[in-house]
Scaffold this motif. Sequence first.
Motif, mmCIF file in Angstrom:
data_model
loop_
_atom_site.group_PDB
_atom_site.id
_atom_site.type_symbol
_atom_site.label_atom_id
_atom_site.label_comp_id
_atom_site.label_asym_id
_atom_site.label_seq_id
_atom_site.Cartn_x
_atom_site.Cartn_y
_atom_site.Cartn_z
ATOM 1 N N GLY A 341 0.651 -1.225 -0.060
ATOM 2 C CA GLY A 341 0.055 0.011 -0.001
ATOM 3 C C GLY A 341 0.855 1.324 0.026
ATOM 4 N N GLN A 342 0.168 2.471 0.055
ATOM 5 C CA GLN A 342 0.859 3.605 -0.173
ATOM 6 C C GLN A 342 0.534 4.534 1.148
ATOM 7 O OE1 GLN A 342 -0.936 4.244 -4.541
ATOM 8 N NE2 GLN A 342 0.410 5.775 -3.970
ATOM 9 N N ASP A 343 -0.333 4.061 1.863
ATOM 10 C CA ASP A 343 -0.542 4.540 3.462
ATOM 11 C C ASP A 343 0.249 3.787 4.342
ATOM 12 O OD1 ASP A 343 -2.540 6.951 2.789
ATOM 13 O OD2 ASP A 343 -3.503 5.260 1.851
ATOM 14 N N LEU A 344 1.251 4.523 4.850
ATOM 15 C CA LEU A 344 2.006 3.614 5.797
ATOM 16 C C LEU A 344 2.011 4.465 7.313
ATOM 17 C CD1 LEU A 344 5.971 2.779 5.532
ATOM 18 C CD2 LEU A 344 5.043 3.673 7.664
ATOM 19 N N VAL A 345 1.541 3.529 8.309
ATOM 20 C CA VAL A 345 1.340 3.947 9.726
ATOM 21 C C VAL A 345 2.269 3.220 10.599
ATOM 22 C CG1 VAL A 345 -0.246 4.153 11.692
ATOM 23 C CG2 VAL A 345 -1.184 4.500 9.436
ATOM 24 N N GLY A 346 3.124 3.830 11.400
ATOM 25 C CA GLY A 346 4.082 3.145 12.045
ATOM 26 C C GLY A 346 4.723 3.961 13.384
ATOM 27 N N ALA A 360 5.523 17.693 5.349
ATOM 28 C CA ALA A 360 6.977 17.811 4.841
ATOM 29 C C ALA A 360 7.024 16.758 4.053
ATOM 30 C CB ALA A 360 8.063 17.677 6.041
ATOM 31 N N ARG A 361 7.824 17.073 2.871
ATOM 32 C CA ARG A 361 8.217 16.067 1.798
ATOM 33 C C ARG A 361 9.472 15.199 2.392
ATOM 34 N NH1 ARG A 361 5.736 17.475 -3.074
ATOM 35 N NH2 ARG A 361 4.759 19.582 -2.914
ATOM 36 N N VAL A 362 9.472 13.926 2.327
ATOM 37 C CA VAL A 362 10.332 13.164 2.680
ATOM 38 C C VAL A 362 10.511 12.025 1.835
ATOM 39 C CG1 VAL A 362 9.956 13.549 5.027
ATOM 40 C CG2 VAL A 362 9.001 11.605 3.943
ATOM 41 N N LEU A 363 11.807 11.415 1.765
ATOM 42 C CA LEU A 363 11.983 10.105 1.236
ATOM 43 C C LEU A 363 11.943 8.765 2.217
ATOM 44 C CD1 LEU A 363 15.263 10.587 -0.906
ATOM 45 C CD2 LEU A 363 12.894 10.638 -1.625
ATOM 46 N N THR A 370 13.412 2.941 -2.148
ATOM 47 C CA THR A 370 13.150 4.330 -1.705
ATOM 48 C C THR A 370 12.089 4.944 -2.437
ATOM 49 O OG1 THR A 370 15.468 4.273 -0.937
ATOM 50 C CG2 THR A 370 14.403 6.388 -1.303
ATOM 51 N N VAL A 371 11.108 5.447 -1.882
ATOM 52 C CA VAL A 371 10.010 6.225 -2.509
ATOM 53 C C VAL A 371 9.867 7.566 -2.092
ATOM 54 C CG1 VAL A 371 8.838 4.077 -3.163
ATOM 55 C CG2 VAL A 371 8.118 5.423 -0.965
ATOM 56 N N ARG A 372 9.219 8.558 -2.835
ATOM 57 C CA ARG A 372 8.840 9.913 -2.030
ATOM 58 C C ARG A 372 7.633 9.659 -1.251
ATOM 59 N NH1 ARG A 372 6.731 13.067 -5.651
ATOM 60 N NH2 ARG A 372 6.273 11.338 -7.264
ATOM 61 N N GLY A 373 7.757 10.628 -0.283
ATOM 62 C CA GLY A 373 6.410 10.511 0.626
ATOM 63 C C GLY A 373 6.254 11.901 1.080
ATOM 64 N N LEU A 374 5.053 11.837 1.917
ATOM 65 C CA LEU A 374 4.781 13.027 2.697
ATOM 66 C C LEU A 374 4.355 12.621 3.925
ATOM 67 C CD1 LEU A 374 4.186 15.905 1.584
ATOM 68 C CD2 LEU A 374 1.662 15.259 1.860
ATOM 69 N N LEU A 375 5.063 13.434 5.035
ATOM 70 C CA LEU A 375 4.756 12.972 6.523
ATOM 71 C C LEU A 375 3.494 13.676 6.659
ATOM 72 C CD1 LEU A 375 5.513 12.024 9.264
ATOM 73 C CD2 LEU A 375 6.918 14.149 9.606
ATOM 74 N N ARG A 376 2.359 13.017 6.758
ATOM 75 C CA ARG A 376 1.046 13.422 6.987
ATOM 76 C C ARG A 376 0.830 14.183 8.220
ATOM 77 N NH1 ARG A 376 -4.203 10.740 4.852
ATOM 78 N NH2 ARG A 376 -4.849 12.768 5.561
ATOM 79 N N ARG A 422 3.695 8.066 16.963
ATOM 80 C CA ARG A 422 3.111 7.325 15.693
ATOM 81 C C ARG A 422 3.013 8.347 14.584
ATOM 82 N NH1 ARG A 422 -1.508 4.356 18.003
ATOM 83 N NH2 ARG A 422 -2.460 6.414 18.125
ATOM 84 N N ALA A 423 3.702 7.954 13.640
ATOM 85 C CA ALA A 423 3.582 9.106 12.349
ATOM 86 C C ALA A 423 2.762 8.071 11.153
ATOM 87 C CB ALA A 423 4.735 8.893 11.844
ATOM 88 N N ARG A 424 2.095 8.911 10.463
ATOM 89 C CA ARG A 424 1.264 8.580 9.133
ATOM 90 C C ARG A 424 1.844 9.223 8.068
ATOM 91 N NH1 ARG A 424 -4.086 6.626 10.541
ATOM 92 N NH2 ARG A 424 -4.376 7.022 12.718
ATOM 93 N N LEU A 425 2.363 8.366 7.050
ATOM 94 C CA LEU A 425 3.149 8.882 5.921
ATOM 95 C C LEU A 425 2.231 8.383 4.480
ATOM 96 C CD1 LEU A 425 5.624 7.422 7.678
ATOM 97 C CD2 LEU A 425 6.818 9.323 6.445
ATOM 98 N N ARG A 426 2.095 9.257 3.440
ATOM 99 C CA ARG A 426 1.579 8.928 2.337
ATOM 100 C C ARG A 426 2.563 8.806 1.373
ATOM 101 N NH1 ARG A 426 -2.667 6.708 -0.547
ATOM 102 N NH2 ARG A 426 -2.983 7.811 -2.517
ATOM 103 N N LEU A 427 2.649 7.446 0.679
ATOM 104 C CA LEU A 427 3.726 7.403 -0.425
ATOM 105 C C LEU A 427 3.447 7.400 -1.769
ATOM 106 C CD1 LEU A 427 5.254 4.066 1.532
ATOM 107 C CD2 LEU A 427 5.661 6.411 1.993
ATOM 108 N N ALA A 428 4.283 7.859 -2.536
ATOM 109 C CA ALA A 428 4.104 7.931 -3.972
ATOM 110 C C ALA A 428 3.877 6.758 -4.540
ATOM 111 C CB ALA A 428 5.146 8.967 -4.775
ATOM 112 N N GLU A 429 4.410 5.911 -4.344
ATOM 113 C CA GLU A 429 4.299 4.329 -4.851
ATOM 114 C C GLU A 429 4.089 3.297 -3.855
ATOM 115 O OE1 GLU A 429 7.837 3.585 -7.083
ATOM 116 O OE2 GLU A 429 8.164 5.638 -7.412
#
Length: 487
Positions: A341-346, A360-363, A370-376, A422-429
């Motif tokens: 998936g593209q929604d990562l919770v960890g 923030a835009r992150v990798l 390695t994919v582009r992502g956004l720290l939601r 706990r962080a939520r990230l949205r990934l480009a791939e």
Amino acid sequence: MGTHAPAGLAQPAPSDVTAVVDLDDHTQRDLLRLATAGSVDDGKSTLIGRLLYDTKSVLADQLSAVERATAARGGGGAGVDLALLTDGLRAEREQGITIDVAYRYFSTARRAFVLADTPGHVQYTRNMVTGASTAELAIVLVDARKGVLEQTRRHAALTALLGVPNVVLAVNKMDLVGFDEATFRSIAREFADYAHVLGLPAVHAVPLSALDGDNVVDRSVRAPWYDGPTLLELLESVPVARDASTEPLRLPVQYVIRPRTPEHPDYRGYAGKVASGVVRVGDELRVLPSGRTSRVVALDTFDGPLEAADAPRSVTVRLADDLDVARGDVLVPAAEHVATGQDLVGTVCWLTERRSVPGARVLVRVGTRTVRGLLREVDARLDVDTLTVEQWDPVDTLHTIDATDTSTEAAPRSLGLNAIGRARLRLAEPVVLDDYATHRRTGGFLVVDPADGSTLAAGLIGPTLLDRLAPVRANERDDDWLAGAGI
């Protein structure tokens, strides 16, 4: 290059600890990865030095260097300071504390060991997290005079968070309390109660004196009431969960080999290290995240072809079909359902002084991908000292966030250095989303700053201790905001 007994130390008695081991025998022994943690002045460095010395893992030139360092510090009259065998940084020796993670290697006739000597002070939490992340056993030290401290609870909480399967409570400096049984039992009981709250497995408690060597390698005559194993006996006997044939296969692809030479004009191989499980010729595999399947026709190595390869062997896999496989893809059994998936919770441990900034835009690096992502957002922060979780409402994504203002007042819902949340990230791939609790080798990830490549955070996918204390709340996806961010 043998060892000799320094002043103030007795040469260890002959035992099944060996100084020279046949190389063929060495490759057949189990490998145990362990980490140590203790509060300041609990004697952790001395314990590790004693363990290395009594297992005859210290060379003569190393011992001579430590003798000189001890004399330079004015401690020659009291014998050699074994802590200097492990406190390698100048700052560590001057302050008498452990700062950085140091890896030590030693072995006995029964097992080989990789020991991560991790710092215990709160400001070096990130160092302990990185050092213990691959450990299969953790040694938590306690000073018998002080008992279970706040830092002890912190170390236990981090051990539970990282899913370390085995824990040894080393009650050190028992000589300073006259090897009193009641003192030891009280400390062991208090720690066991706290470990139960954390969900840690059974804890083995050992009374010892690292300075004198009691119950480290050889059994102490000063504690006749203790009939359990010594520390080394525990390290040699604790089960190592390495039955790769029972684990699900995970093979992250590191490199696609296409020689295009006259000898190998059509060769196409997918090279990587088997993270877990076994891959065999004839297996049906699925390539993730694409989902395409094919059959293994060959397994190649530098030493020649294999019929099967298990963790942690590096191997090149050839498939029956020419699929679009690239670095970062993961080979898994075709019949197994593996989450992607593209929604990562960890759960993340923040590793930099720059605070986390929602939006923030992150990798994001998961395995070799390695994919582009956004720290939601960061929606919870764990206090490992009190085992309390501060939960925050979802981020208001309609308003601009000033990423340059990192003050506490401006970023109340952010993580600073050493913080856990706990962080939520949205990934480009899409990526493989293995839960860390069941897949420690592939369930971790890194958050990287795309500007300079520095690591911002290390994370664990899926539920952890934090989620036991504060379950994940339902969160609606803001697809319009994500689209506007280019994700």
